[in-house]
Structure formats: structure tokens, C-alpha cells
Design a protein around this motif. Structure first.
Motif, PDB file in Angstrom:
ATOM      1  N   LEU A 211       0.821  -1.212   0.000  1.00  0.00           N
ATOM      2  CA  LEU A 211       0.000   0.000   0.000  1.00  0.00           C
ATOM      3  C   LEU A 211       0.853   1.259   0.000  1.00  0.00           C
ATOM      4  O   LEU A 211       0.413   2.321  -0.458  1.00  0.00           O
ATOM      5  N   CYS A 212       2.069   1.157   0.526  1.00  0.00           N
ATOM      6  CA  CYS A 212       2.958   2.318   0.607  1.00  0.00           C
ATOM      7  C   CYS A 212       3.765   2.537  -0.666  1.00  0.00           C
ATOM      8  O   CYS A 212       4.471   3.540  -0.777  1.00  0.00           O
ATOM      9  N   SER A 213       3.672   1.634  -1.624  1.00  0.00           N
ATOM     10  CA  SER A 213       4.462   1.757  -2.846  1.00  0.00           C
ATOM     11  C   SER A 213       3.810   2.739  -3.820  1.00  0.00           C
ATOM     12  O   SER A 213       2.593   2.953  -3.781  1.00  0.00           O
ATOM     13  N   PRO A 214       4.582   3.339  -4.717  1.00  0.00           N
ATOM     14  CA  PRO A 214       4.015   4.291  -5.680  1.00  0.00           C
ATOM     15  C   PRO A 214       2.933   3.682  -6.564  1.00  0.00           C
ATOM     16  O   PRO A 214       2.001   4.380  -6.980  1.00  0.00           O
ATOM     17  N   ILE A 215       3.023   2.384  -6.843  1.00  0.00           N
ATOM     18  CA  ILE A 215       2.045   1.754  -7.738  1.00  0.00           C
ATOM     19  C   ILE A 215       0.636   1.773  -7.154  1.00  0.00           C
ATOM     20  O   ILE A 215      -0.361   1.660  -7.872  1.00  0.00           O
ATOM     21  N   ALA A 216       0.534   1.943  -5.840  1.00  0.00           N
ATOM     22  CA  ALA A 216      -0.771   1.939  -5.173  1.00  0.00           C
ATOM     23  C   ALA A 216      -1.378   3.335  -5.086  1.00  0.00           C
ATOM     24  O   ALA A 216      -2.232   3.596  -4.237  1.00  0.00           O
ATOM     25  N   HIS A 217      -0.995   4.237  -5.987  1.00  0.00           N
ATOM     26  CA  HIS A 217      -1.413   5.645  -5.888  1.00  0.00           C
ATOM     27  C   HIS A 217      -2.918   5.819  -6.029  1.00  0.00           C
ATOM     28  O   HIS A 217      -3.462   6.831  -5.568  1.00  0.00           O
ATOM     29  N   ASN A 218      -3.612   4.876  -6.656  1.00  0.00           N
ATOM     30  CA  ASN A 218      -5.058   5.003  -6.812  1.00  0.00           C
ATOM     31  C   ASN A 218      -5.834   4.097  -5.862  1.00  0.00           C
ATOM     32  O   ASN A 218      -7.057   3.945  -6.014  1.00  0.00           O
ATOM     33  N   VAL A 219      -5.161   3.525  -4.904  1.00  0.00           N
ATOM     34  CA  VAL A 219      -5.835   2.721  -3.880  1.00  0.00           C
ATOM     35  C   VAL A 219      -5.932   3.585  -2.630  1.00  0.00           C
ATOM     36  O   VAL A 219      -4.950   3.760  -1.909  1.00  0.00           O
ATOM     37  N   THR A 220      -7.083   4.162  -2.399  1.00  0.00           N
ATOM     38  CA  THR A 220      -7.246   5.030  -1.238  1.00  0.00           C
ATOM     39  C   THR A 220      -8.686   4.969  -0.740  1.00  0.00           C
ATOM     40  O   THR A 220      -9.626   4.732  -1.509  1.00  0.00           O
ATOM     41  N   GLY A 221      -8.849   5.123   0.556  1.00  0.00           N
ATOM     42  CA  GLY A 221     -10.174   5.055   1.159  1.00  0.00           C
ATOM     43  C   GLY A 221     -10.702   3.644   1.303  1.00  0.00           C
ATOM     44  O   GLY A 221     -11.897   3.449   1.506  1.00  0.00           O
ATOM     45  N   THR A 222      -9.816   2.660   1.246  1.00  0.00           N
ATOM     46  CA  THR A 222     -10.247   1.262   1.291  1.00  0.00           C
ATOM     47  C   THR A 222     -10.047   0.659   2.675  1.00  0.00           C
ATOM     48  O   THR A 222      -9.266   1.152   3.484  1.00  0.00           O
ATOM     49  N   VAL A 223     -10.770  -0.439   2.901  1.00  0.00           N
ATOM     50  CA  VAL A 223     -10.514  -1.308   4.041  1.00  0.00           C
ATOM     51  C   VAL A 223     -10.279  -2.691   3.462  1.00  0.00           C
ATOM     52  O   VAL A 223     -11.198  -3.284   2.884  1.00  0.00           O
ATOM     53  N   ILE A 224      -9.071  -3.186   3.571  1.00  0.00           N
ATOM     54  CA  ILE A 224      -8.742  -4.492   2.983  1.00  0.00           C
ATOM     55  C   ILE A 224      -8.735  -5.542   4.087  1.00  0.00           C
ATOM     56  O   ILE A 224      -7.872  -5.517   4.964  1.00  0.00           O
ATOM     57  N   PRO A 225      -9.696  -6.471   4.070  1.00  0.00           N
ATOM     58  CA  PRO A 225      -9.720  -7.500   5.112  1.00  0.00           C
ATOM     59  C   PRO A 225      -8.617  -8.546   4.891  1.00  0.00           C
ATOM     60  O   PRO A 225      -8.344  -8.932   3.761  1.00  0.00           O
ATOM     61  N   VAL A 226      -8.004  -8.942   5.981  1.00  0.00           N
ATOM     62  CA  VAL A 226      -7.091 -10.099   5.979  1.00  0.00           C
ATOM     63  C   VAL A 226      -7.625 -11.007   7.083  1.00  0.00           C
ATOM     64  O   VAL A 226      -7.108 -11.038   8.194  1.00  0.00           O
ATOM     65  N   ASP A 227      -8.714 -11.693   6.759  1.00  0.00           N
ATOM     66  CA  ASP A 227      -9.514 -12.311   7.821  1.00  0.00           C
ATOM     67  C   ASP A 227     -10.003 -13.721   7.528  1.00  0.00           C
ATOM     68  O   ASP A 227     -10.929 -14.208   8.161  1.00  0.00           O
ATOM     69  N   GLY A 228      -9.397 -14.373   6.522  1.00  0.00           N
ATOM     70  CA  GLY A 228      -9.761 -15.752   6.246  1.00  0.00           C
ATOM     71  C   GLY A 228     -11.216 -15.937   5.885  1.00  0.00           C
ATOM     72  O   GLY A 228     -11.784 -17.020   6.097  1.00  0.00           O
ATOM     73  N   GLY A 229     -11.858 -14.923   5.336  1.00  0.00           N
ATOM     74  CA  GLY A 229     -13.253 -15.027   4.914  1.00  0.00           C
ATOM     75  C   GLY A 229     -14.260 -14.587   5.972  1.00  0.00           C
ATOM     76  O   GLY A 229     -15.472 -14.658   5.730  1.00  0.00           O
ATOM     77  N   TRP A 230     -13.794 -14.110   7.108  1.00  0.00           N
ATOM     78  CA  TRP A 230     -14.688 -13.722   8.223  1.00  0.00           C
ATOM     79  C   TRP A 230     -15.769 -12.766   7.737  1.00  0.00           C
ATOM     80  O   TRP A 230     -16.967 -12.997   7.941  1.00  0.00           O
ATOM     81  N   THR A 231     -15.374 -11.660   7.106  1.00  0.00           N
ATOM     82  CA  THR A 231     -16.346 -10.630   6.735  1.00  0.00           C
ATOM     83  C   THR A 231     -17.029 -10.914   5.399  1.00  0.00           C
ATOM     84  O   THR A 231     -17.864 -10.128   4.952  1.00  0.00           O
ATOM     85  N   ALA A 232     -16.684 -12.046   4.771  1.00  0.00           N
ATOM     86  CA  ALA A 232     -17.369 -12.437   3.534  1.00  0.00           C
ATOM     87  C   ALA A 232     -18.663 -13.176   3.834  1.00  0.00           C
ATOM     88  O   ALA A 232     -19.488 -13.393   2.942  1.00  0.00           O
ATOM     89  N   GLN A 233     -18.873 -13.548   5.086  1.00  0.00           N
ATOM     90  CA  GLN A 233     -20.034 -14.360   5.443  1.00  0.00           C
ATOM     91  C   GLN A 233     -21.309 -13.525   5.495  1.00  0.00           C
ATOM     92  O   GLN A 233     -21.284 -12.394   5.903  1.00  0.00           O
TER      93      GLN A 233
END
Length: 233
Positions: A211-233
Motif C-alpha cells: 500500500l505504501c508503494s508508488p504503484i498503489a497511488h489510486n488505492v485510497t479510502g479502502t478497508v482491505i480485510p485479511v480475515d480468512g473469509g470472516w467478513t465475507a459471510q
């Protein structure tokens, strides 16, 4: 680096950063409930030219029902998890905007997306962190440009991760299995995390790094889950 540590732990952390290739490293121990301490720390960082990247990772938790929660616990959790991040962001983002490049990564939680019982202040702080991050992302979305990298503000919504903050819950659950920690973790995860695998902190760090790399310049205002599918249910 910032955190709670004794002198030996702080020294070891700095040495690890230097060994990894950092040309310079320094440890700060500001109490994130203390606005004046945060302001002093951020002023010291300005002596280095200000922040390019801010990762708000400080967090505390105590489980208690709404009826049983004391006001001191509420104030402490909101202070560290939410207000502390507000103060670092308000001091860092305007200066990032002047440089045309900046990254804020707020370590939120699945509890900034969905709720759980007995976690009133923790959920309040993480839902608040997500909302604040979205507002900041909008306010700074047009700062800088593609070449410079712009300003982005994002959250990582981690699920069960092998950190000290989950130990009280693991210990309590392990007690059901004669103190077997692995069985306690399995029982916890079976309730909510479909993968039934915990994350390692380094995995969260790898996403933050991207997320801190220059290539991620258009990724903003997001919440990216790393939750093994928890919030997909």
C-alpha cells in the motif's frame, strides 16, 4: 519506530532496523493517550524532514459487556486506538500534501467492519478509525500527482493475528481444553474465521508495504480485510 518498550527492547528494535538496511533508526515512546506527547514526537520527526509514511498500529483491547464496562477502559481504548491516530494524521497529512507524496496505513480490524459481543470500545474505535480514514482519503485524494505518487489513506482489517493483543482471549479459551493453546485458538477461529488459520504479523506488514508503494497511488479510502473469509459471510 514507536511503541511501548523498556530500554533493552527499544535498543534491540533499533538494531534490527539498522541490520535490515535502514541508514538511521530511532525509537519513540509517546503515550498515545497524551496529545502533548504525540505533538512532541511529531515535531521531533519533522526535524528529519517529516513523515512520508505513517502506519498507525498502536492498539489495546479489553473484553467486557456494555453493562460491565468501566469508563476508564473506554477512555483508554478510544484514546489509543482512535484519538491517537487522529492526532498523528492531522499533524502528518498536511505536510505530506505539500511534498506531493504520502501514505497512511491504519491497522484497523475486522471489528471495524463487523461487531462482536463484549468489544464495545474496541469496535467503536475501529469503526471510527475506518470512517476517519475514508474522510481523510477524500480530503487528500487530489493532492500530488501520479508521477509523485499522491496521498493515500487506507485501512487493513485484520482478523485473528498472532499478536499479544489476542492472548487474553486465547488463554481464556484454552482453559476449556486444560490449557491447550492450540485447541483454544482452533476453538476461537472456528466461530468466525472460515480459513481457521491465524495470520502472522509479517503478512499484515507485507500488505502495508504494498500500500505504501508508488504503484498503489489510486488505492485510497479502502478497508482491505485479511480475515480468512470472516467478513465475507
Amino acid at each position: 519506530m514507536h511503541g511501548l518498550a523498556d530500554e533493552a527492547q527499544a535498543h534491540a528494535a533499533v538494531q534490527a532496523m539498522l541490520a535490515a538496511g535502514a541508514p538511521e533508526a530511532c525509537f519513540f515512546d509517546a503515550d498515545m493517550r497524551d496529545v502533548a506527547a504525540i505533538e512532541r514526537m511529531m515535531a521531533d520527526l519533522d526535524d528529519w524532514g517529516g513523515l512520508d509514511i505513517l502506519v498507525n498500529n498502536a492498539g489495546i483491547q479489553k473484553t467486557a459487556t456494555l453493562a460491565d464496562l468501566d469508563t476508564e477502559t473506554w477512555d483508554a481504548i478510544i484514546g489509543v486506538n482512535l484519538s491517537g491516530a487522529f492526532h498523528t494524521m492531522r499533524l502528518a497529512l498536511p505536510k505530506m500534501a505539500k511534498k506531493g507524496y504520502g501514505r497512511v496505513v491504519n491497522i484497523a480490524s475486522v471489528h471495524g467492519i463487523v461487531a462482536s459481543v463484549a468489544k464495545v470500545p474496541y469496535c467503536a474505535s475501529k469503526f471510527g478509525l475506518v470512517g476517519m480514514s475514508k474522510v481523510a482519503a477524500l480530503e487528500y485524494a487530489a493532492a500530488g500527482n501520479k508521477r509523485e505518487g499522491g496521498i493515500t489513506v487506507n485501512c487493513i482489517g485484520s482478523g485473528w493475528t498472532e499478536t499479544a493483543i489476542i492472548e487474553p482471549q486465547v488463554t481464556a479459551r484454552a482453559a476449556k481444553f486444560d490449557g491447550d493453546r492450540n485447541k483454544g485458538i482452533a476453538d476461537l477461529l472456528a466461530e468466525k474465521q472460515p480459513s481457521q488459520r491465524t495470520s502472522d504479523p509479517s503478512e499484515i506488514g507485507a500488505l502495508a508495504l504494498w500500500l505504501c508503494s508508488p504503484i498503489a497511488h489510486n488505492v485510497t479510502g479502502t478497508v482491505i480485510p485479511v480475515d480468512g473469509g470472516w467478513t465475507a459471510q
